[in-house]
Scaffold this motif. Structure first.
Motif, PDB file in Angstrom:
ATOM      1  N   ALA A  26       0.721  -1.146   0.044  1.00 40.03           N
ATOM      2  CA  ALA A  26      -0.088   0.096  -0.037  1.00 40.03           C
ATOM      3  C   ALA A  26       1.030   1.208   0.009  1.00 40.03           C
ATOM      4  O   ALA A  26       0.682   2.054  -0.533  1.00 40.03           O
ATOM      5  N   GLY A  28       4.020   3.617  -0.883  1.00 40.45           N
ATOM      6  CA  GLY A  28       4.596   3.662  -1.778  1.00 40.45           C
ATOM      7  C   GLY A  28       4.647   5.079  -2.679  1.00 40.45           C
ATOM      8  O   GLY A  28       4.504   6.112  -1.835  1.00 40.45           O
ATOM      9  N   LEU A 104      -0.195  -1.113 -14.946  1.00 40.06           N
ATOM     10  CA  LEU A 104      -0.039   0.092 -13.694  1.00 40.06           C
ATOM     11  C   LEU A 104       1.544  -0.175 -13.281  1.00 40.06           C
ATOM     12  O   LEU A 104       2.333   0.874 -13.167  1.00 40.06           O
ATOM     13  N   TYR A 108       4.520   2.748 -13.066  1.00 38.07           N
ATOM     14  CA  TYR A 108       4.947   2.924 -11.861  1.00 38.07           C
ATOM     15  C   TYR A 108       6.512   2.673 -11.545  1.00 38.07           C
ATOM     16  O   TYR A 108       7.093   3.390 -10.845  1.00 38.07           O
ATOM     17  N   LEU A 232      -4.377   2.353  -1.603  1.00 34.28           N
ATOM     18  CA  LEU A 232      -4.358   1.093  -0.723  1.00 34.28           C
ATOM     19  C   LEU A 232      -4.439  -0.369  -1.433  1.00 34.28           C
ATOM     20  O   LEU A 232      -4.315  -1.389  -1.057  1.00 34.28           O
ATOM     21  N   SER A 233      -3.745  -0.167  -2.754  1.00 34.26           N
ATOM     22  CA  SER A 233      -3.705  -1.356  -3.541  1.00 34.26           C
ATOM     23  C   SER A 233      -4.820  -2.151  -4.012  1.00 34.26           C
ATOM     24  O   SER A 233      -4.907  -3.271  -3.729  1.00 34.26           O
ATOM     25  N   MET A 236      -7.619  -4.567  -8.058  1.00 36.65           N
ATOM     26  CA  MET A 236      -6.889  -5.392  -9.144  1.00 36.65           C
ATOM     27  C   MET A 236      -6.573  -6.622  -8.524  1.00 36.65           C
ATOM     28  O   MET A 236      -5.854  -7.373  -9.331  1.00 36.65           O
ATOM     29  N   THR A 238      -4.522  -7.257  -5.907  1.00 36.15           N
ATOM     30  CA  THR A 238      -3.459  -7.284  -4.909  1.00 36.15           C
ATOM     31  C   THR A 238      -3.928  -8.059  -3.415  1.00 36.15           C
ATOM     32  O   THR A 238      -3.145  -8.847  -3.090  1.00 36.15           O
ATOM     33  N   SER A 325       6.165  -2.056  -3.345  1.00 34.28           N
ATOM     34  CA  SER A 325       4.894  -1.880  -4.274  1.00 34.28           C
ATOM     35  C   SER A 325       4.885  -2.620  -5.729  1.00 34.28           C
ATOM     36  O   SER A 325       3.995  -3.283  -6.018  1.00 34.28           O
ATOM     37  N   LEU A 329       2.584  -5.612  -7.320  1.00 34.81           N
ATOM     38  CA  LEU A 329       2.225  -5.657  -8.566  1.00 34.81           C
ATOM     39  C   LEU A 329       2.376  -6.757  -9.595  1.00 34.81           C
ATOM     40  O   LEU A 329       1.658  -6.991 -10.218  1.00 34.81           O
TER      41      LEU A 329
HETATM   42  N1  PFF Z   1      -0.475   1.213  -3.683  1.00 29.06           N
HETATM   43  C1  PFF Z   1       0.707   1.604  -4.219  1.00 29.06           C
HETATM   44  C2  PFF Z   1       1.260   3.080  -3.751  1.00 29.06           C
HETATM   45  O1  PFF Z   1       0.409   3.798  -3.393  1.00 29.06           O
HETATM   46  O2  PFF Z   1       2.321   3.348  -4.132  1.00 29.06           O
HETATM   47  C3  PFF Z   1       0.678   1.205  -5.671  1.00 29.06           C
HETATM   48  C4  PFF Z   1      -0.342  -0.029  -6.165  1.00 29.06           C
HETATM   49  C5  PFF Z   1       0.619  -0.985  -5.612  1.00 29.06           C
HETATM   50  C6  PFF Z   1      -1.340   0.064  -6.553  1.00 29.06           C
HETATM   51  C7  PFF Z   1      -0.296  -2.274  -5.914  1.00 29.06           C
HETATM   52  C8  PFF Z   1      -2.041  -1.259  -6.915  1.00 29.06           C
HETATM   53  C9  PFF Z   1      -1.535  -2.347  -6.465  1.00 29.06           C
HETATM   54  F1  PFF Z   1      -2.044  -3.509  -6.590  1.00 29.06           F
END
Ligand code: PFF
Length: 452
Positions: A26, A28, A104, A108, A232-233, A236, A238, A325, A329
């Motif tokens: 979460a 990142g 993503l 990222y 919060l990821s 999708m 995760t 993170s 992903l």
């Molecule tokens: N939550 C991560 C961040 O805030 O940097 C990004 C992220 C990671 C989004 C994993 C979605 C995910 F499935």
């Protein structure tokens, strides 16, 4: 009771290890790079307020739904749905998650590469001496538009992600997060304290914390809810995947609560650093772009005795936070190909990793590296399409699936393992089945306003 410790997929070493890993996913770039940017572009404090509400209600709801589904099925997102509704078209939710994860990750990892590049920039003394906002803006522009530097660090991040993921859940993810997340937290608190004592801090704080409700509109809500999913990821799979490694004795409700809280806390702290610093250095608070965090953090670091060392440490920890993170992903598509397609872990990691790198090339070139992609604002577009819309669509279907297709009662039962008295269950079910899906539909409607 079924023993998970013998499962070939592996489980977290302990409940704490899971919490660290999920928090690591979460926390990142979403907290430190993207949150201040979207606050800046969407009216400041009013956005912050809507965001906190979105996390507490919608984010928590979806988080618990994903963890519950994951732990129950002990599978990746596609397998989880297939386990509950074999052979049904609902599996598309899992596929959507896998595609979203890859897209993503492609942008990222580019931004994570900027963070890694800044470790070296700082170490080389780029931010020594009296800095102005103009100087740090130029340093960022020069860096992010230089294909050579961007590709080196983008490649480095993808390489490290591939390496860690190929080692598997326990050895890979757990080890990193346990040590480095707490260190990041301490450093951010220190930076926030310094930022709050800068001249002009109060004015920056007012933009950040004193809501102007005339700025509230559909776009603000769309970005706030989208940012909650991103940060919060969620949306999708995760947390379905991570939940699949949690033991039956863990309390899913407190886990979801803790992860949501820790994530939000770090994002709010990042804002406490950025906005006072902006005002103190004579910059407008409401025009943040992709480079905002990279332009502003060097400024606050320069206000520290020992800022040079702190700077190196900060960008190192930011890179690590991004890595915890990126590995989450990549773990989503990898766990699918390993579980459902019988690929070896090494093959899955390599094939998907390299594919993602290629997909990230336009994003890497979109900050001035190549006119064509720069004009398209490719990175920003991908961030919006996959870091916002796609996650919201995914979250909508996860709610519908858990609430109606699997059914709330079965979900309650799964939650009861580890938390026999889940008092808020009817409120959660209402949010899962009614409130959250409706809010998501409404915000998706607002996309038209933005596009138009
Ligand atoms: N939550 C991560 C961040 O805030 O940097 C990004 C992220 C990671 C989004 C994993 C979605 C995910 F499935």
């Amino acid at each position: 009771m079924e023993s998970q410790e013998t499962s070939a997929r592996g489980v977290w070493g302990s409940k704490v290890a899971f919490i660290f890993a999920a928090t690591g996913s979460a926390i990142g770039l979403g907290n430190i790079w993207r949150f201040p940017t979207v606050v800046s572009q969407n009216g400041g404090a009013v956005f912050v307020l809507v965001y906190v509400l979105a996390v507490a209600v919608i984010g928590f709801t979806v988080m618990l739904a994903e963890l519950t589904l994951g732990r129950h099925s002990q599978r990746n997102p596609v397998g989880a749905i297939d386990y509950i509704k074999p052979g049904s078209p609902w599996k598309f939710i899992g596929y959507l998650g896998i595609i979203t994860g890859i897209c993503l990750l492609s942008f990222y990892a580019v931004v994570a590469g900027w963070a890694a590049g800044y470790v070296f920039k700082t170490a080389a003394g780029a931010f020594k001496g009296q800095l102005t906002a103009e100087m740090t803006t130029k340093i960022f522009a020069d860096f992010s538009s230089d294909p050579l530097q961007v590709f080196i660090f983008f490649g480095l991040i993808m390489g490290l992600t591939i390496f860690i993921i190929s080692k598997g859940v326990k050895k890979g993810i757990e080890k990193w997060t346990k040590i480095l997340m707490p260190a990041l937290f301490v450093l951010i608190v220190l930076l926030a304290v310094r930022a709050l004592t800068l001249p002009g801090a109060a004015k920056g704080l007012s933009f950040y914390l004193n809501p102007d409700f005339s700025k509230l509109n559909g776009t603000v809500i769309l970005f706030a809810v989208g940012q909650a999913f991103f940060s919060l990821s969620l949306g999708m799979g995760t947390m379905i995947t991570y939940g699949s490694y949690i033991s039956k004795s863990s309390n899913l409700v407190s886990s979801a609560g803790w992860v949501s809280f820790a994530d939000t806390f770090i994002a709010l702290l990042a804002g406490l650093i950025i906005f006072p610093t902006l005002v103190s250095f004579g910059q407008p608070v409401d025009v943040g772009g992709e480079g905002l965090a990279f332009q502003i953090f060097p400024l606050i670091l320069s206000q520290f005795a020992g800022g040079y060392i702190f700077g190196i440490l900060f960008f190192t920890l930011l890179t690590v936070a991004a890595l915890t993170s990126t590995i989450s992903l990549l773990e989503v598509p990898v766990s699918y190909f390993v579980d459902e397609r019988n690929w070896s872990r090494k093959k899955a990691v390599l094939v998907i990793g390299i594919f993602t790198f290629i997909l990230g090339i336009p994003s890497a070139l979109s900050m001035g590296g190549m006119q064509f992609f720069t004009k398209l604002k490719f990175l920003g577009f991908f961030a919006f399409a996959f870091g916002n819309i796609s996650l919201a669509v995914g979250a909508f279907f996860i709610c519908v699936f858990v609430g109606y297709i699997w059914g709330r009662k079965k979900a309650f039962k799964e939650i009861a393992s580890g938390n026999p008295r889940f008092r808020l269950r009817y409120i959660w079910a209402f949010s899962l089945m009614v409130l959250t899906p409706i809010v998501i539909l409404i915000i998706l409607y607002f996309i038209k306003t933005i596009a138009g």
